[in-house]
Every structure is written in C-alpha cells, then in structure tokens.
Design a protein around this motif. Sequence first.
Motif, PDB file in Angstrom:
ATOM      1  N   PRO A   1       0.821  -1.202   0.000  1.00 18.56           N
ATOM      2  CA  PRO A   1       0.000   0.000   0.000  1.00 18.56           C
ATOM      3  C   PRO A   1       0.861   1.261   0.000  1.00 18.56           C
ATOM      4  CG  PRO A   1      -0.047  -1.046   2.151  1.00 18.56           C
ATOM      5  CD  PRO A   1       0.692  -1.968   1.232  1.00 18.56           C
ATOM      6  N   LYS A   2       0.307   2.330  -0.517  1.00 17.37           N
ATOM      7  CA  LYS A   2       0.984   3.621  -0.515  1.00 17.37           C
ATOM      8  C   LYS A   2       0.900   4.235   0.878  1.00 17.37           C
ATOM      9  CE  LYS A   2       1.962   3.751  -4.905  1.00 17.37           C
ATOM     10  NZ  LYS A   2       3.317   3.813  -5.413  1.00 17.37           N
TER      11      LYS A   2
ATOM     12  N   VAL B   1      -6.431   5.605  -3.379  1.00 17.75           N
ATOM     13  CA  VAL B   1      -5.533   4.867  -4.270  1.00 17.75           C
ATOM     14  C   VAL B   1      -5.326   3.455  -3.743  1.00 17.75           C
ATOM     15  CG1 VAL B   1      -3.143   4.716  -5.080  1.00 17.75           C
ATOM     16  CG2 VAL B   1      -4.376   6.878  -5.245  1.00 17.75           C
ATOM     17  N   ASN B   2      -5.105   3.321  -2.433  1.00 21.22           N
ATOM     18  CA  ASN B   2      -4.896   1.996  -1.842  1.00 21.22           C
ATOM     19  C   ASN B   2      -6.141   1.124  -1.971  1.00 21.22           C
ATOM     20  OD1 ASN B   2      -2.223   2.414  -1.134  1.00 21.22           O
ATOM     21  ND2 ASN B   2      -2.757   3.263   0.855  1.00 21.22           N
ATOM     22  N   ALA B   3      -7.320   1.717  -1.790  1.00 22.02           N
ATOM     23  CA  ALA B   3      -8.560   0.939  -1.898  1.00 22.02           C
ATOM     24  C   ALA B   3      -8.758   0.458  -3.340  1.00 22.02           C
ATOM     25  CB  ALA B   3      -9.751   1.793  -1.446  1.00 22.02           C
ATOM     26  N   ARG B   4      -8.509   1.338  -4.287  1.00 21.54           N
ATOM     27  CA  ARG B   4      -8.657   0.954  -5.703  1.00 21.54           C
ATOM     28  C   ARG B   4      -7.657  -0.122  -6.085  1.00 21.54           C
ATOM     29  NH1 ARG B   4     -11.608   4.396  -9.033  1.00 21.54           N
ATOM     30  NH2 ARG B   4     -10.265   3.922 -10.794  1.00 21.54           N
TER      31      ARG B   4
ATOM     32  N   ALA C   1      -6.354  -2.333  -4.042  1.00 15.16           N
ATOM     33  CA  ALA C   1      -6.748  -3.569  -3.376  1.00 15.16           C
ATOM     34  C   ALA C   1      -7.854  -4.286  -4.143  1.00 15.16           C
ATOM     35  CB  ALA C   1      -7.199  -3.269  -1.953  1.00 15.16           C
ATOM     36  N   LEU C   2      -8.700  -3.505  -4.791  1.00 20.51           N
ATOM     37  CA  LEU C   2      -9.787  -4.079  -5.596  1.00 20.51           C
ATOM     38  C   LEU C   2      -9.332  -4.438  -7.013  1.00 20.51           C
ATOM     39  CD1 LEU C   2     -12.708  -1.710  -4.568  1.00 20.51           C
ATOM     40  CD2 LEU C   2     -12.355  -4.079  -3.871  1.00 20.51           C
ATOM     41  N   GLY C   3      -8.108  -4.042  -7.357  1.00 20.52           N
ATOM     42  CA  GLY C   3      -7.589  -4.334  -8.689  1.00 20.52           C
ATOM     43  C   GLY C   3      -8.076  -3.376  -9.756  1.00 20.52           C
ATOM     44  N   ILE C   4      -8.580  -2.216  -9.343  1.00 19.64           N
ATOM     45  CA  ILE C   4      -9.113  -1.239 -10.292  1.00 19.64           C
ATOM     46  C   ILE C   4      -7.988  -0.425 -10.931  1.00 19.64           C
ATOM     47  CG2 ILE C   4     -10.577   0.798 -10.552  1.00 19.64           C
ATOM     48  CD1 ILE C   4     -12.303  -0.386  -8.291  1.00 19.64           C
ATOM     49  N   ASP C   5      -7.038   0.016 -10.144  1.00 19.00           N
ATOM     50  CA  ASP C   5      -5.914   0.812 -10.662  1.00 19.00           C
ATOM     51  C   ASP C   5      -4.651   0.018 -10.644  1.00 19.00           C
ATOM     52  OD1 ASP C   5      -6.988   3.203 -11.476  1.00 19.00           O
ATOM     53  OD2 ASP C   5      -6.715   4.174  -9.543  1.00 19.00           O
TER      54      ASP C   5
END
Length: 77
Positions: free
Chosen positions: A9-10, A68-71, A73-77
């Motif tokens: 994570p960032k 950014v970390n949530a995205r 983790a979901l594989g979005i970014d």
Amino acid sequence: MSAYSSLPPKDSGLAYVFMLPTLVGVAGVQHFYLGRIFRGIIWLLTFGLLGLGTIYDLFTLKRQTRQVNARRALGID
C-alpha cells in the motif's frame, strides 16, 4: 487476482515527503508517487495549479492515498 493487489500500500506520510519539492517550485511529485501521472503533469506544468491545488493537497492527501490503496486492493488501478 490483480497484479495491483500484490503491491504494497501507498503511505500518506511518504506522499507528504514527495510534496516537499513544491516549496522550491517542483509541484506534483506526490501525484506521480500515487500513480496519478496526468494530474502530476498538470501540477508540474501549472506550479500546482498556481498553488491552489497544492494547498488543496495539504488537506486531502491522506484521503487521496486511502482512495488509491482501496482501488489497488480491488484491482481497479
């Protein structure tokens, strides 16, 4: 499983450290760190949106880092 989910994570503290060059006129480094390349280029070319964007970042960088970390983790970014 996404390639992004295996990345660490960032850290918002490190994002603030990358914001320090703004004090000498190089704005936007924190956005490159967060993977927001387009926004980083805009900040770099406009001196942090004439300083207003940089002030905005001072108050929202932790939230931006969490997003950014949530995205990631979901594989979005």
